[in-house]
Design an enzyme around this catalytic site. Structure first.
Site, PDB file in Angstrom:
ATOM      1  N   GLU A 127       0.850  -1.185   0.000  1.00  0.00           N
ATOM      2  CA  GLU A 127       0.000   0.000   0.000  1.00  0.00           C
ATOM      3  C   GLU A 127       0.890   1.241   0.000  1.00  0.00           C
ATOM      4  OE1 GLU A 127      -2.729   0.440   3.287  1.00  0.00           O
ATOM      5  OE2 GLU A 127      -3.770   2.063   2.274  1.00  0.00           O
ATOM      6  N   GLU A 304      -5.441  -2.974  12.631  1.00  0.00           N
ATOM      7  CA  GLU A 304      -5.088  -3.776  11.450  1.00  0.00           C
ATOM      8  C   GLU A 304      -5.994  -4.992  11.347  1.00  0.00           C
ATOM      9  OE1 GLU A 304      -3.260  -2.133   9.558  1.00  0.00           O
ATOM     10  OE2 GLU A 304      -2.487  -0.747  11.066  1.00  0.00           O
TER      11      GLU A 304
HETATM   12  N1  TRP Z   1      -3.093   0.847   5.732  1.00  0.00           N
HETATM   13  C1  TRP Z   1      -2.147   1.124   6.766  1.00  0.00           C
HETATM   14  C2  TRP Z   1      -2.963   1.395   8.025  1.00  0.00           C
HETATM   15  O1  TRP Z   1      -3.345   0.518   8.691  1.00  0.00           O
HETATM   16  C3  TRP Z   1      -1.294   2.315   6.443  1.00  0.00           C
HETATM   17  C4  TRP Z   1       0.048   2.021   5.853  1.00  0.00           C
HETATM   18  C5  TRP Z   1       0.950   1.161   6.317  1.00  0.00           C
HETATM   19  C6  TRP Z   1       0.683   2.652   4.777  1.00  0.00           C
HETATM   20  N2  TRP Z   1       2.091   1.226   5.579  1.00  0.00           N
HETATM   21  C7  TRP Z   1       1.950   2.143   4.634  1.00  0.00           C
HETATM   22  C8  TRP Z   1       0.297   3.629   3.911  1.00  0.00           C
HETATM   23  C9  TRP Z   1       2.845   2.569   3.663  1.00  0.00           C
HETATM   24  C10 TRP Z   1       1.180   4.056   2.941  1.00  0.00           C
HETATM   25  C11 TRP Z   1       2.434   3.524   2.813  1.00  0.00           C
HETATM   26  O2  TRP Z   1      -3.367   2.458   8.327  1.00  0.00           O
HETATM   27 ZN    ZN Z   2      -5.544   1.642   8.633  1.00  0.00          ZN
END
Ligand code: TRP
Ligand code: ZN
Length: 879
Positions: A127, A304
């Site tokens: 992500e 998470e």
């Molecule tokens: N989705 C992750 C959360 O729980 C956020 C995230 C983790 C993220 N690592 C990342 C976003 C690296 C951008 C890049 O909120």
């Molecule tokens: Zn999140």
């Protein structure tokens, strides 16, 4: 390094992809510098896409080794492959199979996006757009596929091989190699893909779901740290049970895994069945972690895990919808923590964070809506606005439509959109349906940026027995949004009689208001009857709406509320308001040379909190924590002189230490001798209170009082007490402070996560020598500042927390940050961009500092070879 400046992406330009991918079979042969990835994809034209369109897949720093379509190598003239794109001119009209071989270098991957190595472990972060650094792919969240991952590695280097879903095969191979095959039956977007390979320790447990399925639970960490993962496992099991009970969400695979790694750009990542965590949000023992660390671990483990439904089963159509999963999942983790601990204290902590981070963001050049409509670089939108304000908007929706309709709407959302890549419109429609209400105006919370200002004026008419509220709302211009429409603002309220009793809320029409009034227009008048004597207004209870509130509550009203309000949040808020008013007056006085106003009523109110502090120590700790220097700067909003703020705040602290000496001493004494350490919430509350009281008690700098801090530091049998005492000592220059820092390093210097605490405290010292200290620490051998946690602890704390030293009048703090950002940008652009956002409030400074901050930002913007991430923050900050 990525130096390209992509053109902005707009929500209005959304189109379905021309091709969709049904299955992904990855074969990954792990190697430190030459990992081979063979991706076999079943592809077909999207029924709503452009028929016969060329196929365009994303890439990022990729090297194509070979490409085949339906098993036959593709002719060179039939395709184009660059590091960031794969194009096939004329794909077949029906379903076909693409086989793409790429080679990647995990060791050289310092961006920590895609496949990289952390302390020898291979791990991934996809992500938002990291999967394209592993293979060419339509790397967007509305392409959902079923993944099978085969991982192969040297058995000695990586005895543990993990992927999404369930393990379906594994075995040994020739030459000391072995393999594992993981299959995830749930279609998912590429950003939820993960794999891990390494030599890791593991703890195992299990969870039986409400329908009776047994789920294996695993937490992986570096060897030697597995004794620190028990609390995370406990939090996970509580989160799984809670999500079944409160949201009806049950886990859906045979195994759930968490892997803790030490190099990570953010907090943690919700990859399907294989969450990957920054190890600071997993590892904890009483001697290594503070009570606050424990609370963060509990919240992030839950966050998470909760994404499994709100994010994974229902994902986002595009990245503009990021708050669909993040705002909602933060709301869910806040509710979980509230049920696990004190709801009032959790709410206060959340509002403190919201105001410190999100209000500041919303007031400056980086302001953006909860659902942005344009971005240059999506990585820069993982913000307090998307996360924290996104959660507030959901909390506010619940107040607006009521808990019952909210629950029905939530159930509807979870059932109707399971398996979808959804939008905010989809989400809100479920609540409109459940409540039978038009939520058009509510939707403005997603579209309009900025913090609404709400002004309340009250009038009491003893003859008529009426109490009238005149309320105005206003939302100022923000980047890209010169004018705004009035918002839907629910305000929870109460009217309290002089006896402290809650009065019924009766309108002139004789109707009873159920504790909430809702604004929809710019101005409203509410007349309440049955008030022969003047009641005291308690409004925006529980912080029901994320607004900036001004009222005509008098000093004595606020003191009254601090003692008698049935809403604990407003009891806390009334003291904060009193303190803020006083600190602003004192700041102004210190700038103009006038005498500081007397602060007796506030000090008396704090005294009353202290006298009552044994009843709810955790709450008292919050009530006794004065607004920070940054809080005062934010309230001032312009012409900020951080030195004047610091002087005012130190002056107030000294007054408290002098005037409340007896009460503080008595409270400290009462909190002594608490027996053996226990991590439970009640004990944590007492520790929090003791640390706050110690800090106030020593604030006059008296020698013998600092001696007490020294003794508490030496005698501490847990990290909360040790760090609390050290934080107090840090504020008093001299050999005793330096000796304490040295002793702390002596004891914990081998433990990187604890070194972070040591670095952060030193970076936060509000004295002229701090910049030199920070530079010296950065040059100190043995501390690895290539690690994002180290960098954030030292430089991030300096720039985000240390108001006077980052904002030095000579501009050297700004120059330092600019230099570090440019240096880090060459290795890790995401971390660099985040550090640079510390400039977000530069326009609120007085003219001298403002000019120096602008010059530093301009130097960053003018540097050659900037990443897209840093370029975006620099340009928007200067716009
Ligand atoms: N989705 C992750 C959360 O729980 C956020 C995230 C983790 C993220 N690592 C990342 C976003 C690296 C951008 C890049 O909120
Ligand atoms: Zn999140």
């Amino acid at each position: 390094m990525r130096s390209d400046q992509a053109k902005p992406v707009k929500l209005a330009d959304y189109r379905v992809p021309d091709y969709r991918v049904l299955t992904v079979d990855l074969d990954v042969a792990l190697h430190p510098t030459a990992t081979r990835v063979v991706a076999t994809l079943t592809v077909e034209p999207h029924p709503q896409g452009a028929a016969g369109a060329p196929l365009v897949f994303d890439g990022d720093e990729l090297v194509l080794v070979s490409l085949a379509l339906d098993g036959r190598p593709l002719a060179p003239e039939a395709h184009e492959a660059t590091p960031d794109r794969l194009l096939i001119h004329r794909p077949p009209p029906g379903r076909f199979v693409l086989t793409i071989e790429t080679r990647i270098d995990p060791q050289a991957n310092t961006q920590l996006m895609g496949l990289y190595r952390s302390s020898g472990t291979w791990c991934t972060q996809c992500e938002a757009e990291g999967f394209r650094r592993i293979t060419y792919f339509p790397d967007r969240p509305d392409v959902l596929a079923v993944y099978t991952t085969r991982i192969e590695a040297d058995k000695a280097a990586a005895p543990v091989l993990l992927g999404n879903g369930n393990l379906v095969a594994s075995g040994d191979l020739e030459g000391g190699r072995h393999f594992a095959v993981w299959h995830d039956p749930h279609p998912k977007p590429s950003y939820l893909f993960a794999l891990v390979g390494g030599d890791l320790a593991v703890i195992a447990d299990e969870f039986v779901t409400r329908s009776g399925r047994t789920v294996a639970l695993r937490i992986y960490s570096e060897h030697g740290k597995e004794n620190r993962t028990a609390y995370a496992m406990d939090a996970l099991k509580r989160a799984m049970r809670w999500d079944e009970e409160v949201f009806g969400c049950e886990y859906d695979l045979d195994i759930f895994m968490i892997v803790a790694v030490s190099d990570f750009n953010m907090g943690a990542m919700e990859n399907k069945g294989l969450n990957i965590f920054n190890d600071k949000y997993v590892l904890a023992l009483p001697d290594t972690a503070t009570d606050q660390d424990y609370a963060h671990i509990e919240a992030i483990i839950a966050h998470e895990y909760f994404h499994n439904w709100t994010g994974n089963r229902i994902t986002c159509r595009d990245w503009f919808q990021l708050c669909l999963k993040e705002g909602l999942t933060v709301f869910r983790d806040q509710e979980f923590s509230s049920d696990m601990r004190s709801r009032a204290v959790k709410r206060i902590a959340d509002v403190r964070l919201l105001k410190a981070q999100q209000f500041a963001e919303d007031a400056g050049p980086l302001a953006h809506p909860v659902r942005p409509e344009i971005y240059n670089e999506i990585n820069n939108f993982y913000t307090a606005t998307v996360y924290e304000k996104g959660a507030e908007v959901i909390r506010l929706l619940k107040v607006l439509i009521g808990a019952e309709a909210f629950r029905i709407g939530m159930d509807l959302y979870l059932s109707r959109h399971d398996g979808d890549a959804a939008t905010i419109e989809d989400f809100v429609a479920c609540f409109a349906e459940a409540s039978g209400r038009d939520l058009g105006q509510f939707f403005l919370w997603y579209r309009q940026s900025g913090t609404p200002e709400v002004g309340v004026e009250t009038r009491h008419d003893p003859k008529a027995g009426t109490f009238t509220l005149d309320i105005r709302q206003q939302l100022g211009p923000t980047p890209g949004q010169p004018s705004k429409e009035p918002m839907a603002i629910p305000l929870a309220l109460g009217l309290i009689g002089p006896d402290g009793a809650e009065r019924p809320l009766l309108t002139e029409e004789g109707q009873s208001v159920a504790g909430v009034i809702a604004l929809s227009a710019g101005r409203h008048r509410f007349v309440f009857t049955g008030h022969p004597t003047r009641p005291v207004l308690s409004i925006n209870r529980g912080f029901s709406a994320p607004v900036r509130l001004t009222t005509d509550l008098t000093e004595s009203d606020l003191i009254f509320l601090s003692r008698h309000d049935s809403d604990p949040y407003n009891r806390w808020q009334s003291i904060q308001t009193l303190a803020t008013r006083q600190l602003i007056a004192a700041t102004t006085a210190s700038r103009t040379g006038a005498a500081a106003p007397a602060g007796r009523p506030l000090i008396d109110a704090l005294g009353a909190v202290l006298a009552d502090s044994q009843r709810d120590p955790a709450f008292a700790a919050q009530a006794l924590s004065l607004p920070s220097e940054a809080d005062i700067a934010r309230e001032l909003g312009q012409e900020v002189d951080p030195d004047a703020i610091q002087a005012a705040r130190l002056g107030l602290r000294r007054d408290i230490a002098d005037h409340l000496a007896d009460a503080l001493a008595a409270s400290l004494a009462a909190l002594e001798n608490r027996g053996p350490f226990s991590p439970d919430a009640a004990s944590a509350g007492r520790r929090a209170l003791a640390n706050v009281v110690l800090d106030l008690w020593t604030a006059n700098g008296a020698d013998e009082r600092i001696g007490l801090a020294e003794r508490r530091f030496a005698a501490a049998d847990n990290m909360t007490d040790r760090l609390g005492a050290l934080a107090t000592l840090a504020q008093h220059a001299g050999p005793r402070r330096e000796a304490a820092f040295a002793a702390f390093y002596e004891r914990h210097g081998a433990d990187e996560l604890i070194i972070d605490k040591w670095l952060a405290l030193q970076a936060g010292i509000g004295e002229a020598g701090t910049l030199e200290r920070v530079k010296a620490l950065m040059a100190r051998p043995g501390i690895n500042f290539a690690n994002p946690n180290r960098l954030r602890a030292l430089v991030g704390s300096f720039a985000m927390i240390n108001q006077t030293q980052f904002n030095r009048a000579d501009g050297l703090g700004y120059d330092f940050l600019a230099e570090v950002v440019l240096d880090v940008d060459a290795r890790n652009s995401q971390v660099a961009a985040r550090l640079l956002s510390a400039f977000r409030s530069w326009r609120a400074m007085e003219p001298g500092r403002r000019a120096l901050a602008q010059a530093a930002l301009q130097r960053v913007a003018a540097a050659p070879r900037l990443s897209a991430d840093v370029r975006d923050i620099a340009d928007r900050s200067l716009a």
